[in-house]
Each structure stands twice: as structure tokens, then as C-alpha cells.
Design an enzyme around this catalytic site. Structure first.
Site, PDB file in Angstrom:
ATOM      1  N   THR A 108       4.040   2.608   5.596  1.00 42.32           N
ATOM      2  CA  THR A 108       2.688   2.099   5.924  1.00 42.32           C
ATOM      3  C   THR A 108       1.906   3.066   6.851  1.00 42.32           C
ATOM      4  O   THR A 108       2.495   3.592   7.890  1.00 42.32           O
ATOM      5  CB  THR A 108       2.618   0.661   6.355  1.00 42.32           C
ATOM      6  N   ASP A 111      -0.459   2.328   8.522  1.00 43.15           N
ATOM      7  CA  ASP A 111      -1.032   1.501   9.891  1.00 43.15           C
ATOM      8  C   ASP A 111      -0.124   1.595  10.928  1.00 43.15           C
ATOM      9  O   ASP A 111      -0.683   1.100  11.958  1.00 43.15           O
ATOM     10  CB  ASP A 111      -1.101  -0.194   9.384  1.00 43.15           C
ATOM     11  N   GLY A 126       0.825  -1.154  -0.077  1.00 37.67           N
ATOM     12  CA  GLY A 126       0.173  -0.001   0.178  1.00 37.67           C
ATOM     13  C   GLY A 126       0.938   1.257   0.087  1.00 37.67           C
ATOM     14  O   GLY A 126       1.883   1.492   0.899  1.00 37.67           O
ATOM     15  N   ASP A 162       2.073  -0.519  11.904  1.00 42.35           N
ATOM     16  CA  ASP A 162       2.027  -1.811  12.629  1.00 42.35           C
ATOM     17  C   ASP A 162       3.235  -2.632  12.345  1.00 42.35           C
ATOM     18  O   ASP A 162       3.302  -3.763  12.182  1.00 42.35           O
ATOM     19  CB  ASP A 162       0.843  -2.486  11.826  1.00 42.35           C
ATOM     20  N   ASP A 210       4.831  -4.886   6.232  1.00 38.39           N
ATOM     21  CA  ASP A 210       4.976  -6.243   6.831  1.00 38.39           C
ATOM     22  C   ASP A 210       5.261  -7.261   5.548  1.00 38.39           C
ATOM     23  O   ASP A 210       6.333  -7.893   5.479  1.00 38.39           O
ATOM     24  CB  ASP A 210       4.102  -6.668   7.600  1.00 38.39           C
ATOM     25  N   ARG A 233       0.880  -4.975  -5.303  1.00 39.55           N
ATOM     26  CA  ARG A 233       1.138  -6.236  -4.656  1.00 39.55           C
ATOM     27  C   ARG A 233       1.748  -7.308  -5.587  1.00 39.55           C
ATOM     28  O   ARG A 233       1.650  -7.037  -6.844  1.00 39.55           O
ATOM     29  CB  ARG A 233      -0.242  -6.916  -4.292  1.00 39.55           C
ATOM     30  N   ARG A 244      -7.266  -2.593   9.168  1.00 43.04           N
ATOM     31  CA  ARG A 244      -7.627  -4.066   9.258  1.00 43.04           C
ATOM     32  C   ARG A 244      -6.882  -4.679  10.502  1.00 43.04           C
ATOM     33  O   ARG A 244      -7.552  -5.741  11.241  1.00 43.04           O
ATOM     34  CB  ARG A 244      -7.832  -4.594   8.241  1.00 43.04           C
TER      35      ARG A 244
END
Length: 329
Positions: A129, A131, A14, A133, A106, A75, A175
Site C-alpha cells: 500500500t 499509504d 488499492g 499505514d 489493512d 475491492r 486519507r
């Protein structure tokens, strides 16, 4: 001065605001050390298909403020298979690449780990990212901008919620990690924050939520009520949750899904600075011989962490939940 190298860079997964700033920092820092720089296009797909361009100072002029990524991103299912990995490794060898810089999250780092089994060059990662994360860095490129974007949207929704005395469920991205919901919810003064890290038993959680919303609305009638919800944190959608809140509270509830707007836009200062620091650090570590690691920021210090540990987020999630519970109403 280290000997001249051929360094490749790609952006994978992303997109995140600040990726261009990272590409710029990698390129300019590498050029200052007399290295050649090549950008593979569309992530690992460009690597497999040998689709690349040489980067110079002119290539990265006036991109620090731009969202997205000039190298494009995607991707790459082929990287999950040995044939794809072998093809990527062969491309690097054919292009005489000495080191590869991977900007992504990740999944991108797992691809880098797998690639390292078939290619002997250096690989280093930069966490990009929204996120936030990734283990090994307190912040990831794009997170600051995503929070500001979400906050701006929630503030506007609050105006409408106040005008119509409505309840709004605002769904944000994340998510696999609810930190966007937490940060945006706290900053916007949301009455409720919903993310999977807080949910042990969904039916029990929802019943308590309905009761809290109804009680709070009854005690403070005439005011808006905003819930910030991380995507996929519940088995029901934001729209379904809003409908159930209407049924239980008697107050009209609506949903708003922010979606991909959180990935776009010019990166804020925090992401531009972080991307610049990490991009320069990546080249410094490559010059020092680093391989198989991600560069990150921990307690305001530039650090490295082996790729295999970047997905270990158990302690990070525990700290996140503890922080969120301290601020919950």
C-alpha cells in the site's frame, strides 16, 4: 525440503508500485521449492469466482519494473458477508490450494482474517500500500515510489509558484495516514504540511495557518509558498483552502490535486527490493508452517506479525507525529 504445495497469490485493494515485483518473488521462490503457484485475478473477486491462472517462471519474466499488478486488483464487498467468505473458502478447497499469499493493505488483511475462520489452509500477508499505514512493517510496498512521484510533481509546481509568486496547496493521498504528506513535504521543502495527525481543533488550526502564511509572505515577498496537504485532513477541500488563503493573504493561491498519479509508474529500487525480500520471506515462512501472519521489515530485520495486530497503529501514529513536529518550521 518441504513437501510440494499448491500456493495461491492475489493482490487486493488499492494497487501499489512493486506489487508485480512481489508476485515475481513469491512465484520464483515457490517454484524453487517445487511448489505449484496460482494467481487469482482481481483480488478476492477472483477467489470467489474461481478465476485464476497458473504462474510459472515465464509468467513473471520482465515484470519487476512494471507498475500496477498483472493479477489485477479490486475491492470485494462480498468478503464482508458470510456467503462471500464461504464461497471463497469453497473455491480454495475445490482448487486444492494449500496456502494463500495476500498482497495488500489493512482491508485485505481483515479479509484474510475472516477467511481463515472458514478455511483451514495457511494464509500469509505481504504489505502492499502506498499509504505505509500497516503496523508490523516500517515500510510497505509502493510507499517509496509514491513519495518520489509526489516529490517530482511538487518540484514542478514549485517552479510555477515561483514564476508567478503564488501560493499553492498540493493535495496528496493518505486519507487515513498523513505520512505521504509528511515525507513529500519534508523532501520538497514545503513551507507547511497539513495532515489530520496535527489537527486537534480545526478552526483554531486554520486561523493559525492563515496568520502564519500571511506573516511569512509579508516577510519574504516575491517568493513561492507551498503547502502539502493530505487528502481529507480538513473538512474543506484543497480548492476551498486555496481560496481562503487568497482572501487572508492577498496573494493569489491555487490548488493542485495529485490523485491517482501517485499509485502509478515503475517502482523505484526501494520498492523492488522490499517486494523481493518480502515475497521470498513469505514462502520461507509458509514452508516453516507459518499461518495468519504478515511478513514485514522492522529495524531492517524481516519479522512476522499476526493479522489481528497489523491495524494497531496507535504507537506508529504517535511516533509519526513526534517526527513531524521535530521537522516543522
Amino acid at each position: 525440503m518441504s513437501h510440494s504445495k499448491r500456493i495461491a497469490v492475489l493482490t487486493s485493494g488499492g494497487d501499489a508500485p512493486g506489487m508485480n515485483a512481489a508476485i515475481r518473488a513469491v512465484t520464483l521462490s515457490a517454484l524453487s521449492h517445487q511448489h505449484q503457484v496460482f494467481g487469482f485475478l482481481s483480488g478476492y473477486n477472483g477467489l470467489i469466482n474461481e478465476h485464476f491462472t497458473e504462474l510459472n517462471a515465464a509468467s513473471v519474466t520482465d515484470i519487476i519494473h512494471r507498475g500496477g499488478t498483472i493479477l489485477k486488483s479490486a475491492r470485494c464487498p462480498q468478503m464482508h458477508h458470510t456467503d462471500g467468505l464461504l464461497q471463497a473458502a469453497n473455491s480454495l478447497r475445490k482448487c486444492h490450494i494449500d496456502a494463500l499469499v495476500v498482497i495488500g493493505g489493512d482491508g485485505s488483511f481483515k479479509g484474510a482474517q475472516a477467511l481463515a475462520e472458514h478455511w483451514s489452509g495457511q494464509i500469509i500477508g505481504i504489505p502492499g500500500t502506498i499509504d505505509n499505514d500497516i503496523n508490523g512493517s516500517d515500510e510497505t510496498i509502493g510507499f517509496h515510489t509514491a513519495i518520489d512521484t509526489a516529490l517530482g510533481c511538487i518540484d514542478k509546481i514549485r517552479d510555477t509558484a515561483q514564476a508567478f509568486e503564488r501560493t499553492f496547496v498540493v493535495e496528496v493521498m493518505g486519507r487515513d495516514c498523513g505520512i505521504i504528506a509528511m515525507e513529500a513535504g519534508l523532501a520538497s521543502g514545503a513551507e507547511q504540511i497539513i495532515c489530520k495527525e496535527l489537527i486537534d481543533d480545526e478552526p483554531q488550526f486554520l486561523q493559525k495557518l492563515y496568520e502564519q502564511v500571511k506573516a511569512n509572505i509579508n516577510n519574504d515577498a516575491g517568493h513561492s509558498y507551498v503547502l502539502v496537504m493530505a487528502e481529507h485532513s480538513l473538512s474543506i477541500s484543497a480548492e476551498q483552502l486555496a481560496a481562503q488563503l487568497t482572501e487572508h493573504s492577498g496573494v493569489e493561491s491555487r490548488s493542485a490535486i495529485l490523485g491517482y498519479v501517485q499509485r502509478g509508474g515503475a517502482p523505484v529500487a526501494g520498492d523492488r527490493i522490499l517486494a523481493t525480500q518480502l515475497g521470498c520471506s513469505a514462502i520461507e515462512h509458509l514452508n516453516a508452517g507459518a499461518d495468519g501472519v504478515m511478513v514485514g521489515v522492522v529495524n531492517n530485520q524481516l519479522k512476522t506479525l499476526a493479522f489481528e495486530h497489523t491495524s494497531d497503529t496507535q504507537q506508529r501514529n504517535r511516533d509519526f507525529v513526534a517526527r513531524l513536529k521535530r521537522f516543522r518550521r
